[in-house]
Design a protein around this motif. Structure first.
Motif, PDB file in Angstrom:
ATOM      1  N   GLY A 347       0.814  -1.212   0.000  1.00  0.00           N
ATOM      2  CA  GLY A 347       0.000   0.000   0.000  1.00  0.00           C
ATOM      3  C   GLY A 347       0.843   1.254   0.000  1.00  0.00           C
ATOM      4  O   GLY A 347       0.527   2.238  -0.682  1.00  0.00           O
ATOM      5  N   SER A 348       1.938   1.234   0.752  1.00  0.00           N
ATOM      6  CA  SER A 348       2.813   2.406   0.841  1.00  0.00           C
ATOM      7  C   SER A 348       3.532   2.662  -0.478  1.00  0.00           C
ATOM      8  O   SER A 348       3.589   3.794  -0.964  1.00  0.00           O
ATOM      9  CB  SER A 348       3.827   2.207   1.971  1.00  0.00           C
ATOM     10  OG  SER A 348       4.689   3.300   2.080  1.00  0.00           O
ATOM     11  N   VAL A 349       4.068   1.611  -1.084  1.00  0.00           N
ATOM     12  CA  VAL A 349       4.837   1.768  -2.319  1.00  0.00           C
ATOM     13  C   VAL A 349       3.919   2.041  -3.506  1.00  0.00           C
ATOM     14  O   VAL A 349       4.275   2.783  -4.432  1.00  0.00           O
ATOM     15  CB  VAL A 349       5.705   0.519  -2.566  1.00  0.00           C
ATOM     16  CG1 VAL A 349       6.413   0.600  -3.912  1.00  0.00           C
ATOM     17  CG2 VAL A 349       6.737   0.361  -1.448  1.00  0.00           C
ATOM     18  N   ALA A 350       2.713   1.447  -3.502  1.00  0.00           N
ATOM     19  CA  ALA A 350       1.791   1.629  -4.626  1.00  0.00           C
ATOM     20  C   ALA A 350       1.460   3.104  -4.838  1.00  0.00           C
ATOM     21  O   ALA A 350       1.294   3.565  -5.971  1.00  0.00           O
ATOM     22  CB  ALA A 350       0.512   0.828  -4.393  1.00  0.00           C
ATOM     23  N   VAL A 351       1.341   3.839  -3.741  1.00  0.00           N
ATOM     24  CA  VAL A 351       1.046   5.272  -3.851  1.00  0.00           C
ATOM     25  C   VAL A 351       2.156   5.996  -4.601  1.00  0.00           C
ATOM     26  O   VAL A 351       1.904   6.912  -5.393  1.00  0.00           O
ATOM     27  CB  VAL A 351       0.841   5.887  -2.451  1.00  0.00           C
ATOM     28  CG1 VAL A 351       0.692   7.396  -2.537  1.00  0.00           C
ATOM     29  CG2 VAL A 351      -0.378   5.273  -1.788  1.00  0.00           C
ATOM     30  N   ALA A 352       3.406   5.565  -4.377  1.00  0.00           N
ATOM     31  CA  ALA A 352       4.538   6.219  -5.040  1.00  0.00           C
ATOM     32  C   ALA A 352       4.568   5.919  -6.542  1.00  0.00           C
ATOM     33  O   ALA A 352       5.234   6.637  -7.305  1.00  0.00           O
ATOM     34  CB  ALA A 352       5.847   5.769  -4.398  1.00  0.00           C
ATOM     35  N   LEU A 353       3.859   4.874  -6.989  1.00  0.00           N
ATOM     36  CA  LEU A 353       3.818   4.539  -8.411  1.00  0.00           C
ATOM     37  C   LEU A 353       2.903   5.476  -9.193  1.00  0.00           C
ATOM     38  O   LEU A 353       2.988   5.552 -10.418  1.00  0.00           O
ATOM     39  CB  LEU A 353       3.336   3.090  -8.597  1.00  0.00           C
ATOM     40  CG  LEU A 353       4.241   1.994  -8.023  1.00  0.00           C
ATOM     41  CD1 LEU A 353       3.565   0.645  -8.152  1.00  0.00           C
ATOM     42  CD2 LEU A 353       5.579   1.985  -8.743  1.00  0.00           C
ATOM     43  N   VAL A 354       2.008   6.160  -8.491  1.00  0.00           N
ATOM     44  CA  VAL A 354       1.064   7.065  -9.151  1.00  0.00           C
ATOM     45  C   VAL A 354       1.664   8.472  -9.177  1.00  0.00           C
ATOM     46  O   VAL A 354       2.085   8.976  -8.132  1.00  0.00           O
ATOM     47  CB  VAL A 354      -0.292   7.080  -8.410  1.00  0.00           C
ATOM     48  CG1 VAL A 354      -1.286   7.988  -9.141  1.00  0.00           C
ATOM     49  CG2 VAL A 354      -0.838   5.669  -8.283  1.00  0.00           C
ATOM     50  N   PRO A 355       1.708   9.115 -10.339  1.00  0.00           N
ATOM     51  CA  PRO A 355       2.274  10.476 -10.406  1.00  0.00           C
ATOM     52  C   PRO A 355       1.551  11.444  -9.473  1.00  0.00           C
ATOM     53  O   PRO A 355       0.327  11.400  -9.341  1.00  0.00           O
ATOM     54  CB  PRO A 355       2.058  10.879 -11.874  1.00  0.00           C
ATOM     55  CG  PRO A 355       1.960   9.572 -12.612  1.00  0.00           C
ATOM     56  CD  PRO A 355       1.310   8.624 -11.658  1.00  0.00           C
ATOM     57  N   THR A 356       2.311  12.298  -8.834  1.00  0.00           N
ATOM     58  CA  THR A 356       1.725  13.265  -7.900  1.00  0.00           C
ATOM     59  C   THR A 356       0.688  14.143  -8.584  1.00  0.00           C
ATOM     60  O   THR A 356      -0.346  14.480  -7.995  1.00  0.00           O
ATOM     61  CB  THR A 356       2.838  14.139  -7.299  1.00  0.00           C
ATOM     62  OG1 THR A 356       3.830  13.301  -6.703  1.00  0.00           O
ATOM     63  CG2 THR A 356       2.278  15.074  -6.240  1.00  0.00           C
ATOM     64  N   GLU A 357       0.946  14.500  -9.852  1.00  0.00           N
ATOM     65  CA  GLU A 357       0.012  15.360 -10.568  1.00  0.00           C
ATOM     66  C   GLU A 357      -1.337  14.688 -10.747  1.00  0.00           C
ATOM     67  O   GLU A 357      -2.393  15.337 -10.655  1.00  0.00           O
ATOM     68  CB  GLU A 357       0.578  15.737 -11.941  1.00  0.00           C
ATOM     69  CG  GLU A 357       1.881  16.522 -11.892  1.00  0.00           C
ATOM     70  CD  GLU A 357       3.087  15.635 -11.606  1.00  0.00           C
ATOM     71  OE1 GLU A 357       2.942  14.390 -11.655  1.00  0.00           O
ATOM     72  OE2 GLU A 357       4.173  16.179 -11.315  1.00  0.00           O
ATOM     73  N   ALA A 358      -1.322  13.368 -10.978  1.00  0.00           N
ATOM     74  CA  ALA A 358      -2.576  12.642 -11.162  1.00  0.00           C
ATOM     75  C   ALA A 358      -3.388  12.619  -9.879  1.00  0.00           C
ATOM     76  O   ALA A 358      -4.615  12.766  -9.894  1.00  0.00           O
ATOM     77  CB  ALA A 358      -2.285  11.215 -11.635  1.00  0.00           C
ATOM     78  N   LEU A 359      -2.714  12.429  -8.759  1.00  0.00           N
ATOM     79  CA  LEU A 359      -3.412  12.426  -7.483  1.00  0.00           C
ATOM     80  C   LEU A 359      -4.015  13.798  -7.185  1.00  0.00           C
ATOM     81  O   LEU A 359      -5.158  13.905  -6.724  1.00  0.00           O
ATOM     82  CB  LEU A 359      -2.455  12.012  -6.357  1.00  0.00           C
ATOM     83  CG  LEU A 359      -2.027  10.544  -6.331  1.00  0.00           C
ATOM     84  CD1 LEU A 359      -0.977  10.316  -5.243  1.00  0.00           C
ATOM     85  CD2 LEU A 359      -3.232   9.632  -6.099  1.00  0.00           C
ATOM     86  N   SER A 360      -3.230  14.841  -7.474  1.00  0.00           N
ATOM     87  CA  SER A 360      -3.729  16.195  -7.215  1.00  0.00           C
ATOM     88  C   SER A 360      -4.964  16.487  -8.066  1.00  0.00           C
ATOM     89  O   SER A 360      -5.941  17.079  -7.586  1.00  0.00           O
ATOM     90  CB  SER A 360      -2.633  17.224  -7.517  1.00  0.00           C
ATOM     91  OG  SER A 360      -1.500  17.012  -6.695  1.00  0.00           O
ATOM     92  N   SER A 361      -4.936  16.065  -9.321  1.00  0.00           N
ATOM     93  CA  SER A 361      -6.094  16.274 -10.200  1.00  0.00           C
ATOM     94  C   SER A 361      -7.298  15.490  -9.713  1.00  0.00           C
ATOM     95  O   SER A 361      -8.442  15.967  -9.791  1.00  0.00           O
ATOM     96  CB  SER A 361      -5.736  15.858 -11.633  1.00  0.00           C
ATOM     97  OG  SER A 361      -4.644  16.610 -12.122  1.00  0.00           O
TER      98      SER A 361
END
Length: 478
Positions: A347-361
């Motif tokens: 769960g911790s590492v999976a979040v790092a696989l998603v680009p920060t910009e995508a999460l912000s959007s």
């Protein structure tokens, strides 16, 4: 036998494998405790190596669920390596994996002497013997106090006492009494997840909220936990007893004073933990998890001295019990350690696989105020837990993906309350959770019956209370 031990697979690794695995887990725990106040990288890598040795020694006898989670962690780690995820993200995932495994292991040293203690058993009999009108409150509030020291062991201890006191399942009153008492016991433990600094849920969530501490969020988390307990008691008052003769409850001549040793044990563990936390400058949860085995082993020594045993006999008894714990109890925790450590890493590492910009959007596109978004995420976590997704995986991923509380327009305490509540209510209602599986086996019911029929109305009520509490918390600006 401890409840967690009985949830693991019946198969055992070889004698040599069990000892090697246990030694690896002990090394992991000791190295982690040394790393926590010093943050020296070699200690973290030593802890990871010890955990790897433990899991490798158990993998051939690990149930399928454990292998699935280990595979998930391996795939996530490989993806992170290929996609060149920053090393800090991998290091944080490994830190959390070792932390969760250590936390789970350390409290096992306290559970064993507690379950063997006549005073703990007397406290359980006192709670189970309360008369109607007081019984649910006694079981859930008293059981909650015991759960602070026993953890999930309280489900086994009090649950077994309930089934012994309600053996006539052909009587409708007895069946209803068993259901109500077992529900109270299960909720007593589940609510621990929503506020206790020693719970896995609080530890995982606070690790993603560096701007706050347990002391800052405790009043709000504990306030919601109290409302969860009161909601269970209120719902129990609406249960209608069937017609017919009401059998008398089991007798107990003991007074409420039998609960004093439980209160003293909880105060001792948390007091030592707070002192250790202050001395070393570490989080309270690390101080408490360090105090637990110290108190547990001292308790074992006192039990070995019971009856006037000489020093030599007491030392042999103590050494034998510690050896049995290391060589039998630690290997039997293979499923829980594998699932928890793998899930929190993935769960911790999976979040790092998603680009920060995508999460912000993503968060910017949600047309909800911060408190309502947190309430909706709690509902989503509980819903996904119904199809077998583990709360530790869900909560770790959600907490890591969320923006800073200030960006959501909510205080950090609101995030802590929402996510720990989601974890607790998932454990209460999911037919795949350890609590519902254990309670179903003790009560002779399916886990689905326990989770959805017994705890379903309570879960929905607590989710509604959670939304209102988050609104109040946000308006207060805690």
């Amino acid at each position: 036998m401890s409840p967690l031990r009985s949830l693991a697979a019946a198969k055992r690794p070889s004698f040599l494998g069990a000892r090697a695995g246990s030694a690896g887990l002990v090394v992991a725990v000791v190295a982690f405790l040394a790393y926590a106040p010093t943050e020296r990288p070699p200690l973290l890598w030593t802890a990871c190596g010890g955990l790897a040795v433990y899991l490798a020694s158990q993998v051939l006898v690990l149930p399928a669920k454990g292998r699935v989670f280990l595979g998930l962690a391996a795939v996530t780690g490989a993806a992170a390596w290929v996609l060149e995820v920053p090393p800090d993200a991998l290091r944080e995932g490994l830190f959390r994996a070792v932390f969760i495994a250590s936390l789970f292991t350390m409290f096992g040293y306290l559970r064993d002497p507690a379950e063997a203690s006549p005073r703990m058993q007397a406290a359980g009999r006192y709670l189970a013997a309360r008369r109607p009108g007081r019984r649910y409150a006694a079981m859930t509030f008293g059981g909650h106090l015991m759960a602070l020291a026993l953890g999930i062991g309280v489900v086994h201890l009090l649950g077994t006492m309930v089934t012994r006191a309600t053996v006539d399942v052909d009587n409708a009153h007895i069946r209803l009494r068993r259901r109500r008492m077992l529900s109270a016991v299960a909720r007593a433990f589940i609510v621990i997840l929503a506020w206790s600094p020693a719970s896995l849920a609080v530890a995982v969530v606070l690790s993603d909220l560096p701007e706050t501490s347990w002391g800052a969020v405790a009043p709000w988390c504990a306030g919601y936990a109290l409302m969860m307990l009161l909601a269970g008691w209120a719902l129990d008052r609406f249960v209608k007893a069937p017609d017919g003769t009401v059998p008398p409850p089991p007798d107990s001549d003991a007074g409420a004073r039998v609960l004093l040793p439980v209160l003293g044990l909880v105060a001792l563990v948390f007091g030592l933990g707070a002192a250790w936390s202050s001395l070393l400058g570490v989080r309270l949860v690390i101080g408490v998890m360090t105090a637990a085995p110290v108190v547990g082993m001292a308790w074992v020594m006192l039990q070995c001295r019971r009856g006037g045993a000489g020093r030599g006999a007491a030392l042999r008894c103590f050494a034998g019990r510690v050896e049995r714990h290391v060589t039998e109890a630690l290997p039997s925790h293979r499923l829980e350690v594998a699932v928890l450590s793998s899930a929190v890493f993935a769960g911790s590492v999976a979040v790092a696989l998603v680009p920060t910009e995508a999460l912000s959007s993503l968060w910017a596109a949600v047309p909800l105020p911060g408190w309502a978004l947190l309430a909706a995420l709690a509902v989503l976590v509980v819903a996904l837990a119904q199809v077998g997704l583990h709360p530790v995986l869900l909560v770790t991923a959600v907490s890591g993906a969320l923006p800073a509380p200030a960006e959501l327009g909510v205080p950090a305490a609101a995030v802590a309350v929402a996510l720990t509540a989601a974890w607790a209510l998932s454990a209460a209602s999911s037919p795949y959770a350890a609590v519902t599986l254990l309670m179903g086996r003790i009560g002779g019911e399916t886990a689905a019956t326990v989770g959805r029929r017994w705890n379903g109305p309570w879960t929905l009520t607590c989710l509604a209370i959670l939304a209102a509490w988050l609104l109040v918390l946000t308006r207060a600006g805690a």
